[in-house]
Write a protein that holds these residues in place. Sequence first.
Motif, PDB file in Angstrom:
ATOM      1  N   LEU A  40      62.120  31.786  56.405  1.00 17.74           N
ATOM      2  CA  LEU A  40      62.677  33.136  56.277  1.00 17.74           C
ATOM      3  C   LEU A  40      63.095  33.384  54.844  1.00 17.74           C
ATOM      4  CD1 LEU A  40      63.915  35.801  57.395  1.00 17.74           C
ATOM      5  CD2 LEU A  40      65.989  34.468  57.847  1.00 17.74           C
ATOM      6  N   GLN A  41      63.802  32.443  54.263  1.00 12.46           N
ATOM      7  CA  GLN A  41      64.249  32.602  52.885  1.00 12.46           C
ATOM      8  C   GLN A  41      63.064  32.669  51.926  1.00 12.46           C
ATOM      9  OE1 GLN A  41      67.789  30.575  51.291  1.00 12.46           O
ATOM     10  NE2 GLN A  41      66.292  29.582  49.965  1.00 12.46           N
ATOM     11  N   GLY A  42      62.020  31.892  52.195  1.00 12.32           N
ATOM     12  CA  GLY A  42      60.835  31.913  51.340  1.00 12.32           C
ATOM     13  C   GLY A  42      60.136  33.266  51.343  1.00 12.32           C
ATOM     14  N   MET A  57      78.950  26.291  56.593  1.00 11.63           N
ATOM     15  CA  MET A  57      78.719  25.882  57.977  1.00 11.63           C
ATOM     16  C   MET A  57      78.342  27.098  58.813  1.00 11.63           C
ATOM     17  SD  MET A  57      79.233  22.632  58.058  1.00 11.63           S
ATOM     18  CE  MET A  57      79.195  22.424  59.816  1.00 11.63           C
ATOM     19  N   PHE A  58      77.414  26.888  59.732  1.00 12.17           N
ATOM     20  CA  PHE A  58      77.017  27.919  60.679  1.00 12.17           C
ATOM     21  C   PHE A  58      77.137  27.352  62.088  1.00 12.17           C
ATOM     22  CE2 PHE A  58      74.714  29.054  56.843  1.00 12.17           C
ATOM     23  CZ  PHE A  58      74.832  30.435  56.791  1.00 12.17           C
ATOM     24  N   ARG A  59      77.596  28.156  63.012  1.00  7.59           N
ATOM     25  CA  ARG A  59      77.598  27.819  64.435  1.00  7.59           C
ATOM     26  C   ARG A  59      77.035  29.023  65.168  1.00  7.59           C
ATOM     27  NH1 ARG A  59      79.874  23.183  64.294  1.00  7.59           N
ATOM     28  NH2 ARG A  59      81.837  22.675  63.340  1.00  7.59           N
ATOM     29  N   LEU A  76      71.324  33.870  59.362  1.00  7.33           N
ATOM     30  CA  LEU A  76      70.939  33.610  57.977  1.00  7.33           C
ATOM     31  C   LEU A  76      70.643  34.902  57.231  1.00  7.33           C
ATOM     32  CD1 LEU A  76      68.676  30.457  58.386  1.00  7.33           C
ATOM     33  CD2 LEU A  76      71.013  30.553  57.482  1.00  7.33           C
ATOM     34  N   LEU A  77      69.978  35.835  57.886  1.00  4.08           N
ATOM     35  CA  LEU A  77      69.691  37.137  57.281  1.00  4.08           C
ATOM     36  C   LEU A  77      71.001  37.862  56.969  1.00  4.08           C
ATOM     37  CD1 LEU A  77      67.591  39.237  56.434  1.00  4.08           C
ATOM     38  CD2 LEU A  77      67.510  39.995  58.815  1.00  4.08           C
ATOM     39  N   LEU A  86      71.973  31.915  49.729  1.00  5.40           N
ATOM     40  CA  LEU A  86      70.654  31.288  49.716  1.00  5.40           C
ATOM     41  C   LEU A  86      70.827  29.801  50.003  1.00  5.40           C
ATOM     42  CD1 LEU A  86      69.324  32.871  46.408  1.00  5.40           C
ATOM     43  CD2 LEU A  86      68.680  33.528  48.740  1.00  5.40           C
ATOM     44  N   SER A  87      69.944  29.252  50.809  1.00  7.95           N
ATOM     45  CA  SER A  87      70.028  27.841  51.182  1.00  7.95           C
ATOM     46  C   SER A  87      68.977  27.019  50.457  1.00  7.95           C
ATOM     47  CB  SER A  87      69.829  27.677  52.685  1.00  7.95           C
ATOM     48  OG  SER A  87      70.833  28.360  53.394  1.00  7.95           O
TER      49      SER A  87
END
Length: 145
Positions: A40-42, A57-59, A76-77, A86-87
């Motif tokens: 997705l980021q790409g 952190m994401f849950r 993430l969006l 950005l990761s």
Amino acid sequence: MPGNPQCRRGHATFDHTADVGLEAWGATSGEALAEAGLGLQGIMLHAGSVRSSDARMFRVSADDAAALVVAWLSELLYAFETDGWLSASLDVAVNDQCRLSATARGETFDERRHVLGVGVKAVSYHDLEVRGDADAVRIRVILDV
């Protein structure tokens, strides 16, 4: 899996009318979801390396494995749209196919180093697939651009 058959995890785009298709795969659900996030980021980021200077952190939870894909990528969006997140790397652990926890190493968007790619509006349930067996998990999702 698409791409190099020796590669146990990865992601690729595929053609879809008016939208972008994303396929991600890994040996586990966590690896496949991490690859989907990087894919997705790409799509959203055209060029520029992302530094691992911060952690986030994401849950995320959902009703089933397919809904978890949409919820994860949507999270993430949202992080990108609201904070410019950005990761550089994603470590995802899946619990009971309906919940995940993830550590993202990365940074915020820097217009001096990062070039925006295609704007993604939403993650779609249309033609969404999550398939897995003893060797691999494969995700196919359509992104509304």
